[in-house]
Scaffold this active site. Structure first.
Site, PDB file in Angstrom:
ATOM      1  N   ASP A  33       0.816  -1.217   0.000  1.00 50.71           N
ATOM      2  CA  ASP A  33       0.000   0.000   0.000  1.00 50.71           C
ATOM      3  C   ASP A  33       0.847   1.263   0.000  1.00 50.71           C
ATOM      4  O   ASP A  33       0.319   2.371   0.089  1.00 50.71           O
ATOM      5  CB  ASP A  33      -0.921   0.008   1.226  1.00 50.71           C
ATOM      6  CG  ASP A  33      -0.158  -0.135   2.537  1.00 50.71           C
ATOM      7  OD1 ASP A  33       0.805  -0.923   2.582  1.00 50.71           O
ATOM      8  OD2 ASP A  33      -0.521   0.535   3.518  1.00 50.71           O
ATOM      9  N   VAL A  36       0.506   4.866  -2.214  1.00 49.84           N
ATOM     10  CA  VAL A  36      -0.320   6.009  -1.821  1.00 49.84           C
ATOM     11  C   VAL A  36       0.447   6.918  -0.876  1.00 49.84           C
ATOM     12  O   VAL A  36       0.477   8.137  -1.052  1.00 49.84           O
ATOM     13  CB  VAL A  36      -1.632   5.531  -1.165  1.00 49.84           C
ATOM     14  CG1 VAL A  36      -2.367   6.693  -0.499  1.00 49.84           C
ATOM     15  CG2 VAL A  36      -2.536   4.890  -2.212  1.00 49.84           C
ATOM     16  N   SER A  37       1.074   6.348   0.124  1.00 48.82           N
ATOM     17  CA  SER A  37       1.745   7.164   1.140  1.00 48.82           C
ATOM     18  C   SER A  37       3.090   7.711   0.684  1.00 48.82           C
ATOM     19  O   SER A  37       3.467   8.832   1.040  1.00 48.82           O
ATOM     20  CB  SER A  37       1.946   6.350   2.424  1.00 48.82           C
ATOM     21  OG  SER A  37       2.714   5.189   2.167  1.00 48.82           O
ATOM     22  N   TYR A 153      -0.658   1.917  15.202  1.00 50.72           N
ATOM     23  CA  TYR A 153       0.699   2.420  15.375  1.00 50.72           C
ATOM     24  C   TYR A 153       0.733   3.591  16.351  1.00 50.72           C
ATOM     25  O   TYR A 153       0.010   4.571  16.154  1.00 50.72           O
ATOM     26  CB  TYR A 153       1.268   2.886  14.041  1.00 50.72           C
ATOM     27  CG  TYR A 153       1.420   1.795  13.017  1.00 50.72           C
ATOM     28  CD1 TYR A 153       2.191   0.676  13.277  1.00 50.72           C
ATOM     29  CD2 TYR A 153       0.801   1.894  11.778  1.00 50.72           C
ATOM     30  CE1 TYR A 153       2.335  -0.325  12.331  1.00 50.72           C
ATOM     31  CE2 TYR A 153       0.936   0.896  10.826  1.00 50.72           C
ATOM     32  CZ  TYR A 153       1.707  -0.208  11.107  1.00 50.72           C
ATOM     33  OH  TYR A 153       1.842  -1.198  10.174  1.00 50.72           O
ATOM     34  N   PRO A 154       1.574   3.540  17.382  1.00 53.95           N
ATOM     35  CA  PRO A 154       1.744   4.690  18.267  1.00 53.95           C
ATOM     36  C   PRO A 154       2.550   5.782  17.560  1.00 53.95           C
ATOM     37  O   PRO A 154       3.750   5.623  17.345  1.00 53.95           O
ATOM     38  CB  PRO A 154       2.527   4.121  19.460  1.00 53.95           C
ATOM     39  CG  PRO A 154       2.454   2.628  19.322  1.00 53.95           C
ATOM     40  CD  PRO A 154       2.333   2.377  17.853  1.00 53.95           C
ATOM     41  N   LYS A 184      -2.345  -5.459  13.674  1.00 52.41           N
ATOM     42  CA  LYS A 184      -0.975  -5.324  13.183  1.00 52.41           C
ATOM     43  C   LYS A 184      -0.348  -4.165  13.947  1.00 52.41           C
ATOM     44  O   LYS A 184      -0.902  -3.061  13.971  1.00 52.41           O
ATOM     45  CB  LYS A 184      -0.954  -5.040  11.682  1.00 52.41           C
ATOM     46  CG  LYS A 184       0.455  -4.803  11.122  1.00 52.41           C
ATOM     47  CD  LYS A 184       0.406  -4.288   9.693  1.00 52.41           C
ATOM     48  CE  LYS A 184       1.798  -3.891   9.215  1.00 52.41           C
ATOM     49  NZ  LYS A 184       1.774  -3.189   7.913  1.00 52.41           N
TER      50      LYS A 184
END
Length: 272
Positions: A33, A36-37, A153-154, A184
């Site tokens: 993915d 996109v990022s 995710y932190p 995840k």
């Protein structure tokens, strides 16, 4: 599979069996993915080539945005599970930690998905919006029998260490509390502390592959340690699709995850 005994939705169970190995009850997922990022990274410029390599290496599923289906579907080769990612955000955005929902569960069903995923940055300035999205989408997934993977995710102004066991445990538990079937999240870097993360999360945890590591041995040892600490699989992108031997590194991961192979034995799968 025993870890999904609490799931009574038959549709979810059928789909989960497509992305988890029935014998090991674990999974190897290759996320793609990143386009996109981060844009067209090396390794995912041609998604068909990469999908074919990881499928041949034994991966259980690939994960990507809906464009992955159009541009990555092969129509040949070994079958592999499909996970549609529902969140989007870019590294060039004014707020890179903000993720918005860009597709629907219904669209994922039309595309043939075996599961959907979304991304939550716990501690981001916009985290409350992502929590709301997760909670609402989990209800839709329940209605349609679609497994939901939450990438927890932190990340944010108050997060000093993204692998801090306390914040990783909080993020994982948050995802399970809001309805995710699979979590995840980051590996803490230590088997003992990761065991505590696993104990505190009622949903199975798949570790993120993290940034590209310096050596294959370092990466595979992390996978080995995480599995022994109670992890139920790995979802690794760059450490796989940017490897010189994509098929080989995928096979090496699968040897550890599904067969509990030693790192030295798994390294033999890599030919380049």
């Amino acid at each position: 599979m025993k870890m999904f005994d609490n799931i009574k939705n038959v549709g979810k169970l059928i789909r989960l069996e497509r992305i988890f190995d029935k014998k090991s009850e674990k999974t190897v997922i290759i996320p793609m993915d990143h386009g996109v990022s981060s844009g067209p990274l090396d390794g995912i410029k041609d998604m068909r080539i990469t999908t074919n390599a990881v499928a041949d290496g034994g991966a259980n599923a690939v994960l990507g945005h809906k464009g992955l289906v159009r541009h990555g579907h092969r129509g040949y080769g070994r079958d592999i599970g499909l996970i549609i990612h529902m969140s989007a955000g870019t590294s060039i955005s004014p707020d890179p930690n903000k993720k918005v929902i860009v597709t629907t569960v219904e669209d994922a069903i039309r595309l043939g998905a075996d599961a959907v995923s979304l991304h939550v940055n716990v501690g981001a300035e916009s985290d409350f919006e992502m929590y709301r999205d997760l909670g609402l989408i989990s209800e839709t997934c329940e209605q349609w029998g679609m497994p939901l993977i939450a990438m927890m995710y932190p990340r944010g102004p108050k997060i000093k260490d993204e692998k801090d066991p306390e914040v990783v445990a909080h993020a994982a538990r948050l995802g399970a509390e809001l309805g995710a079937d699979i979590i995840k999240t980051n590996y803490t870097g230590d088997p003992d502390t990761f065991k505590e993360v696993v104990k505190g999360c009622p949903a199975p945890i798949v570790i993120a592959g993290g940034p590209k590591t310096n050596t294959d041995e370092e990466f595979l040892q992390m996978v080995k340690d995480a599995m022994h600490a109670g992890g139920k699989g790995v979802a690794s992108g760059r450490n796989v699709f940017q490897h010189k031997d994509v098929k080989g590194i995928t096979s090496a991961i699968c040897k550890i995850v599904h067969e509990d192979a030693e790192v030295k034995e798994a390294l033999k799968e890599i030919k380049i």
